[in-house]
Scaffold this active site. Sequence first.
Site, short mmCIF file in Angstrom:
data_model
loop_
_atom_site.label_atom_id
_atom_site.label_comp_id
_atom_site.label_asym_id
_atom_site.label_seq_id
_atom_site.Cartn_x
_atom_site.Cartn_y
_atom_site.Cartn_z
N GLY A 252 3.82 12.88 -0.47
CA GLY A 252 4.92 12.05 -0.96
C GLY A 252 5.92 11.59 0.07
O GLY A 252 6.82 10.81 -0.27
N GLU A 286 0.47 17.88 1.76
CA GLU A 286 -0.62 16.91 1.57
C GLU A 286 -0.15 15.48 1.78
O GLU A 286 -0.21 14.67 0.86
CB GLU A 286 -1.14 16.96 0.13
CG GLU A 286 -1.68 18.26 -0.36
CD GLU A 286 -1.95 18.21 -1.87
OE1 GLU A 286 -1.48 17.28 -2.57
OE2 GLU A 286 -2.64 19.11 -2.34
N PRO A 287 0.34 15.14 2.96
CA PRO A 287 0.82 13.77 3.15
C PRO A 287 -0.32 12.78 3.35
O PRO A 287 -1.35 13.12 3.95
CB PRO A 287 1.66 13.87 4.43
CG PRO A 287 1.04 14.99 5.19
CD PRO A 287 0.43 15.95 4.18
N GLY A 288 -0.14 11.58 2.83
CA GLY A 288 -1.09 10.51 3.08
C GLY A 288 -0.37 9.36 3.76
O GLY A 288 -0.51 9.12 4.95
N ARG A 289 0.47 8.68 2.96
CA ARG A 289 1.16 7.47 3.43
C ARG A 289 1.88 7.66 4.77
O ARG A 289 1.80 6.82 5.65
CB ARG A 289 2.17 7.05 2.36
CG ARG A 289 2.89 5.76 2.67
CD ARG A 289 4.10 5.56 1.75
NE ARG A 289 3.87 5.93 0.40
CZ ARG A 289 3.50 5.09 -0.58
NH1 ARG A 289 3.35 3.82 -0.32
NH2 ARG A 289 3.31 5.54 -1.80
N ARG A 325 -0.66 -3.78 -3.23
CA ARG A 325 0.64 -3.13 -3.48
C ARG A 325 1.75 -4.09 -3.94
O ARG A 325 2.48 -3.77 -4.88
CB ARG A 325 1.11 -2.35 -2.25
CG ARG A 325 0.12 -1.27 -1.81
CD ARG A 325 0.71 -0.29 -0.80
NE ARG A 325 1.70 0.56 -1.43
CZ ARG A 325 3.00 0.43 -1.30
NH1 ARG A 325 3.49 -0.50 -0.53
NH2 ARG A 325 3.81 1.23 -1.95
N TYR A 329 3.06 -3.02 -7.52
CA TYR A 329 4.33 -2.26 -7.54
C TYR A 329 5.53 -3.10 -7.12
O TYR A 329 6.58 -2.54 -6.81
CB TYR A 329 4.27 -1.08 -6.57
CG TYR A 329 3.01 -0.26 -6.57
CD1 TYR A 329 2.65 0.50 -7.68
CD2 TYR A 329 2.19 -0.22 -5.46
CE1 TYR A 329 1.50 1.27 -7.66
CE2 TYR A 329 1.04 0.56 -5.43
CZ TYR A 329 0.70 1.29 -6.54
OH TYR A 329 -0.43 2.07 -6.52
N CYS A 357 -6.56 -16.47 -8.22
CA CYS A 357 -6.06 -17.20 -9.39
C CYS A 357 -5.25 -16.29 -10.31
O CYS A 357 -5.67 -16.00 -11.45
CB CYS A 357 -7.22 -17.83 -10.13
SG CYS A 357 -7.97 -19.08 -9.09
N TYR A 386 -2.90 2.98 1.45
CA TYR A 386 -3.09 2.33 0.16
C TYR A 386 -3.31 0.82 0.34
O TYR A 386 -2.80 0.00 -0.42
CB TYR A 386 -1.91 2.63 -0.78
CG TYR A 386 -1.70 4.12 -0.93
CD1 TYR A 386 -2.65 4.89 -1.59
CD2 TYR A 386 -0.60 4.77 -0.38
CE1 TYR A 386 -2.49 6.27 -1.70
CE2 TYR A 386 -0.44 6.15 -0.49
CZ TYR A 386 -1.39 6.89 -1.15
OH TYR A 386 -1.24 8.25 -1.26
N1 LLP Z 1 -1.23 14.88 -3.21
C1 LLP Z 1 -1.41 14.44 -4.46
C2 LLP Z 1 -1.78 15.40 -5.51
C3 LLP Z 1 -1.25 13.08 -4.77
O1 LLP Z 1 -1.42 12.65 -6.01
C4 LLP Z 1 -0.89 12.17 -3.74
C5 LLP Z 1 -0.71 10.74 -4.01
C6 LLP Z 1 -0.72 12.67 -2.43
C7 LLP Z 1 -0.89 14.03 -2.21
C8 LLP Z 1 -0.36 11.79 -1.28
O2 LLP Z 1 0.85 11.14 -1.47
P1 LLP Z 1 1.53 10.35 -0.27
O3 LLP Z 1 1.88 11.36 0.80
O4 LLP Z 1 0.57 9.36 0.24
O5 LLP Z 1 2.70 9.73 -0.89
N2 LLP Z 1 -1.09 3.69 -4.43
C9 LLP Z 1 0.32 4.09 -4.39
C10 LLP Z 1 0.50 5.55 -4.07
C11 LLP Z 1 -0.21 6.48 -5.02
C12 LLP Z 1 -0.09 7.93 -4.63
C13 LLP Z 1 -0.89 8.81 -5.51
N3 LLP Z 1 -0.89 10.20 -5.16
C14 LLP Z 1 1.04 3.19 -3.43
O6 LLP Z 1 0.42 2.32 -2.83
O7 LLP Z 1 2.25 3.31 -3.27
#
Ligand code: LLP
Length: 436
Positions: A252, A286-289, A325, A329, A357, A386
């Site tokens: 997150g 658990e970072p992604g973004r 996105r 959003y 379209c 994403y």
């Molecule tokens: N762990 C869990 C259980 C999650 O559901 C998520 C994201 C993450 C980790 C990673 O979150 P992050 O660090 O990336 O914020 N498509 C959307 C974001 C959806 C995130 C869903 N879960 C966007 O483009 O903003």
Amino acid sequence: MHPDPSPAELIAARPQFSLHAMDGLLLEGVPLNAIADALGTPCWVYAAGVMRARYRALAAALDGLARIHYAVKANDHLAVLRLFSALGAGADVVSGGELARARRAGMAAGDVIFSGVGKTVAELREALAAGIGQINVESAEELAMVSAVADAMGREAPVALRVNPDIDAGTHPKITTGLRGNKFGIPFDDIPALYAHAARLPGLRTVGLAVHIGSQITEAGPYRAALDRIAGLVRALRAAGERVTRVDCGGGLGIAYRHETALAPALLAGVLRASLGGLDLDLVVEPGRWLVGPAGVLLASVVLVKNAAPRPFVVLDAAMNDLLRPALYDAWHGIVPISAAAARAAPMPVDVVGPVCESGDSFATNRPLPPLVPGSRVAILEAGAYGAVMSSTYNARPLAAEVMIDGAQWAVIRPRQTRDELWRGEVVPPFAEASG
Ligand code: LLP
């Protein structure tokens, strides 16, 4: 309301970019024009150096306090997974497909955490057979499922209960996950009874708790509130005689797209330490973004500029099928011209759209941009997370090419999809040809 940052301000705030008089916009050491010349547009470009630097900065701030499990969903390309695995990351996956990708990229199943509200029996079997590191269970119903599957296989599933802490992370409603009405996690008050129940079910080894309150969180407050609640639960469970050894604190961490201040890793580390530091727990994040977002751009070219009131439409060759996105959003992404001359010219407000379209196929409304003409190229920023993962072939638009940069070198990591690939696997049955 702040005015939008100008292209020059966007570039100045992002050290991974530089603007050269002749070569235009560079990401790390590579002129983006060189990639667009070679491959055409739209095209995704990811900077390996940026991903590594961000991973290392986060790991340094955490200083052994928590292990990093990269959230595969943010960008699941094998090259990206390989890069993080080489740095020592584990993975967080939400499907059998993501687990297969992580393993294909060389990660051991034991370094993978499996989250998600609807893991199927087949996916659970696959994960357990591979020796999955942890399964984050999201409901009482799922706990029973995991127990039955593991027991039938003669295995012991390492499970954590995902807590819904009922905390408002203050993010877009479509990416908040820790509120009572969300589908995620087990209600806070139900945890003690379910934790005790889990100990009585066959095939389970309950290791701890997991929590994830949402995405694109830019303040420490919601983490503090959620993790303090989790700490209280850990103490209560232990007081009741339960074994709790792990807490997965979720992902997150937010990044700066427009005016936001990205969440500093040191702030997150401070919250982890303050809330959970003294509890002798193995912690995971658990970072992604945060790891991949700023490392990527989507390159696009201007098809034409349509004169219209109240503002001209700049129509790109990239669209919502590539980067969803903004449409999904209302997300704001920086857009900067790749040519140095264009980037410096005086801006005027335009609407930037794609050719799909749908009226929702828009990248920016009323955005001040320097004059753009057909053929001008732009980079859409913070597209590493994403982005490509959420692409589709809507309007029969092939998936864009993907490139990874490392310093001054670059490599195509997925060629542009071909027309033939668009319909590969489609079958026309004889009755489709009959007139009825
Ligand atoms: N762990 C869990 C259980 C999650 O559901 C998520 C994201 C993450 C980790 C990673 O979150 P992050 O660090 O990336 O914020 N498509 C959307 C974001 C959806 C995130 C869903 N879960 C966007 O483009 O903003």
